[in-house]
Motif scaffolding. Sequence first.
Motif, short mmCIF file in Angstrom:
data_model
loop_
_atom_site.label_atom_id
_atom_site.label_comp_id
_atom_site.label_asym_id
_atom_site.label_seq_id
_atom_site.Cartn_x
_atom_site.Cartn_y
_atom_site.Cartn_z
N TYR A 1 -5.79 -1.62 5.57
CA TYR A 1 -5.00 -0.59 4.87
C TYR A 1 -3.57 -1.03 4.55
N ARG B 1 -7.29 6.84 0.12
CA ARG B 1 -7.74 5.65 0.86
C ARG B 1 -9.26 5.71 1.06
N CYS C 1 -4.74 -2.37 0.87
CA CYS C 1 -5.63 -1.61 -0.02
C CYS C 1 -4.80 -0.75 -0.95
N GLU D 1 -4.24 10.62 1.07
CA GLU D 1 -3.22 10.23 2.04
C GLU D 1 -2.39 11.46 2.38
N ALA E 1 0.82 -1.21 0.00
CA ALA E 1 0.00 0.00 0.00
C ALA E 1 0.85 1.26 0.00
#
Length: 96
Positions: free
Chosen positions: A72, A38, A75, A95, A32
Amino acid sequence: MKPYLREHVPTTLSDIPNTTAYEAGYLVTKNAGWRNVRPVIDVEACVGCLQCYLYCPDGVIYKDGGKVAVDYDFCKGCGICKTICKAGAIEMEAET
Ligand code: SF4
Ligand code: SF4
């Protein structure tokens, strides 16, 4: 299926996997790091229909007490879950 992280420290050249996965269901590194947005789930708005769970291409959405949550670590921020959520319970946030 939600992927799992298996720490892998190669000691020889042949120990280095050709890809980020060397065994089905497991990754040797979090993937990620390059995500710039996100998905954030509003659990109040979520109706638990599991469409995002079914459509996430990486299988990183998991069931959590009748609702859903995102892993996360894995993802990639593609936004498919937001597109598929008819309840409007998912927003993509930048982010920082
Ligand atoms: S698609 Fe939306 S409403 Fe359905 S489980 Fe996912 S977040 Fe909840
Ligand atoms: S942004 Fe993409 S990878 Fe991340 S949870 Fe949603 S569908 Fe899955």
